[in-house]
Design a protein around this motif. Structure first.
Motif, PDB file in Angstrom:
ATOM      1  N   VAL A   5     -23.184 -12.979   8.046  1.00 26.37           N
ATOM      2  CA  VAL A   5     -22.237 -11.857   8.080  1.00 26.37           C
ATOM      3  C   VAL A   5     -21.347 -11.886   9.316  1.00 26.37           C
ATOM      4  CG1 VAL A   5     -23.643 -10.338   6.651  1.00 26.37           C
ATOM      5  CG2 VAL A   5     -23.980 -10.357   9.121  1.00 26.37           C
ATOM      6  N   PHE A  21     -27.634  -1.149  16.378  1.00 22.77           N
ATOM      7  CA  PHE A  21     -26.573  -1.602  15.487  1.00 22.77           C
ATOM      8  C   PHE A  21     -26.060  -2.961  15.949  1.00 22.77           C
ATOM      9  CE2 PHE A  21     -26.678   2.962  15.132  1.00 22.77           C
ATOM     10  CZ  PHE A  21     -26.512   3.180  13.778  1.00 22.77           C
ATOM     11  N   THR A  24     -20.277  -7.249  14.078  1.00 23.11           N
ATOM     12  CA  THR A  24     -19.903  -8.637  13.818  1.00 23.11           C
ATOM     13  C   THR A  24     -18.419  -8.739  13.494  1.00 23.11           C
ATOM     14  OG1 THR A  24     -20.320  -8.530  11.432  1.00 23.11           O
ATOM     15  CG2 THR A  24     -22.183  -9.100  12.844  1.00 23.11           C
ATOM     16  N   GLN A  31     -17.390  -5.542  11.371  1.00 23.46           N
ATOM     17  CA  GLN A  31     -18.323  -4.750  10.586  1.00 23.46           C
ATOM     18  C   GLN A  31     -19.473  -4.295  11.472  1.00 23.46           C
ATOM     19  OE1 GLN A  31     -19.317  -7.513   7.412  1.00 23.46           O
ATOM     20  NE2 GLN A  31     -17.797  -6.556   6.088  1.00 23.46           N
ATOM     21  N   TYR A  33     -23.483  -3.058  11.331  1.00 24.15           N
ATOM     22  CA  TYR A  33     -24.701  -3.078  10.517  1.00 24.15           C
ATOM     23  C   TYR A  33     -25.831  -2.388  11.265  1.00 24.15           C
ATOM     24  CZ  TYR A  33     -22.554  -6.778   7.714  1.00 24.15           C
ATOM     25  OH  TYR A  33     -21.718  -7.496   6.904  1.00 24.15           O
ATOM     26  N   LYS A  34     -26.738  -1.753  10.523  1.00 19.69           N
ATOM     27  CA  LYS A  34     -28.001  -1.297  11.096  1.00 19.69           C
ATOM     28  C   LYS A  34     -28.899  -2.522  11.200  1.00 19.69           C
ATOM     29  CE  LYS A  34     -28.307   3.509   9.725  1.00 19.69           C
ATOM     30  NZ  LYS A  34     -29.128   4.500   9.009  1.00 19.69           N
ATOM     31  N   ARG A  35     -29.590  -2.650  12.324  1.00 19.24           N
ATOM     32  CA  ARG A  35     -30.378  -3.849  12.594  1.00 19.24           C
ATOM     33  C   ARG A  35     -31.559  -4.019  11.646  1.00 19.24           C
ATOM     34  NH1 ARG A  35     -35.228  -5.046  15.758  1.00 19.24           N
ATOM     35  NH2 ARG A  35     -35.465  -2.819  15.517  1.00 19.24           N
ATOM     36  N   LEU A  38     -30.045  -5.120   8.107  1.00 21.11           N
ATOM     37  CA  LEU A  38     -28.630  -5.490   8.047  1.00 21.11           C
ATOM     38  C   LEU A  38     -27.893  -4.691   6.973  1.00 21.11           C
ATOM     39  CD1 LEU A  38     -28.390  -9.332   8.650  1.00 21.11           C
ATOM     40  CD2 LEU A  38     -27.802  -7.471  10.199  1.00 21.11           C
ATOM     41  N   ASN A  39     -28.116  -3.378   6.961  1.00 18.59           N
ATOM     42  CA  ASN A  39     -27.381  -2.497   6.059  1.00 18.59           C
ATOM     43  C   ASN A  39     -25.991  -2.257   6.633  1.00 18.59           C
ATOM     44  OD1 ASN A  39     -29.596  -2.179   4.387  1.00 18.59           O
ATOM     45  ND2 ASN A  39     -30.308  -0.368   5.463  1.00 18.59           N
ATOM     46  N   LEU A  40     -24.954  -2.494   5.827  1.00 21.24           N
ATOM     47  CA  LEU A  40     -23.577  -2.289   6.265  1.00 21.24           C
ATOM     48  C   LEU A  40     -23.296  -0.806   6.425  1.00 21.24           C
ATOM     49  CD1 LEU A  40     -20.824  -3.563   6.895  1.00 21.24           C
ATOM     50  CD2 LEU A  40     -20.305  -3.354   4.461  1.00 21.24           C
ATOM     51  N   VAL A  41     -22.790  -0.407   7.604  1.00 22.10           N
ATOM     52  CA  VAL A  41     -22.491   0.987   7.898  1.00 22.10           C
ATOM     53  C   VAL A  41     -20.984   1.238   7.892  1.00 22.10           C
ATOM     54  CG1 VAL A  41     -22.715   2.802   9.658  1.00 22.10           C
ATOM     55  CG2 VAL A  41     -24.572   1.182   9.303  1.00 22.10           C
ATOM     56  N   THR A  43     -16.849  -0.899   7.954  1.00 20.42           N
ATOM     57  CA  THR A  43     -15.941  -2.046   8.039  1.00 20.42           C
ATOM     58  C   THR A  43     -14.599  -1.536   8.538  1.00 20.42           C
ATOM     59  OG1 THR A  43     -17.003  -3.172   6.189  1.00 20.42           O
ATOM     60  CG2 THR A  43     -14.794  -3.897   6.768  1.00 20.42           C
TER      61      THR A  43
END
Length: 89
Positions: A5, A21, A24, A31, A33-35, A38-41, A43
């Motif tokens: 990602v 978080f 990237t 983007q 992400y929650k660590r 790796l849930n996308l929070v 963009t």
């Protein structure tokens, strides 16, 4: 894995309260992400000037992204625009 990602720009890790978080770069956007999984929070909108070449995070809501010869400031999900020229002496 994080390599799926992100691109060649190093990712940034930020703490907010008890959550971690990962920010990237994916070309002209970044983007968040929650660590944990790796849930996308979030963009970002793409930068108009080109690809992001570097990133940094300040506090829990300010993200900086460099592009060409400018540094852009993001306050949560809103781009505040490029940083101004510094005032010297």
């Amino acid at each position: 894995t994080i390599g799926m990602v992100t691109n060649e720009v190093p990712f940034v890790i930020k703490n907010k309260n008890s959550e971690i978080f990962i920010v990237t770069c994916i070309g002209k956007s970044f983007q968040v992400y929650k660590r944990e999984r790796l849930n996308l929070v979030f963009t970002s909108q793409p930068y108009d000037l080109g690809k992001i070449s570097g990133m940094a995070v300040y506090d829990d809501k300010i993200t900086f992204g460099s592009c060409e010869k400018k540094i852009f400031i993001w306050d949560r999900m809103e781009c505040r625009g490029p940083m101004g020229k510094p005032h010297l002496g």
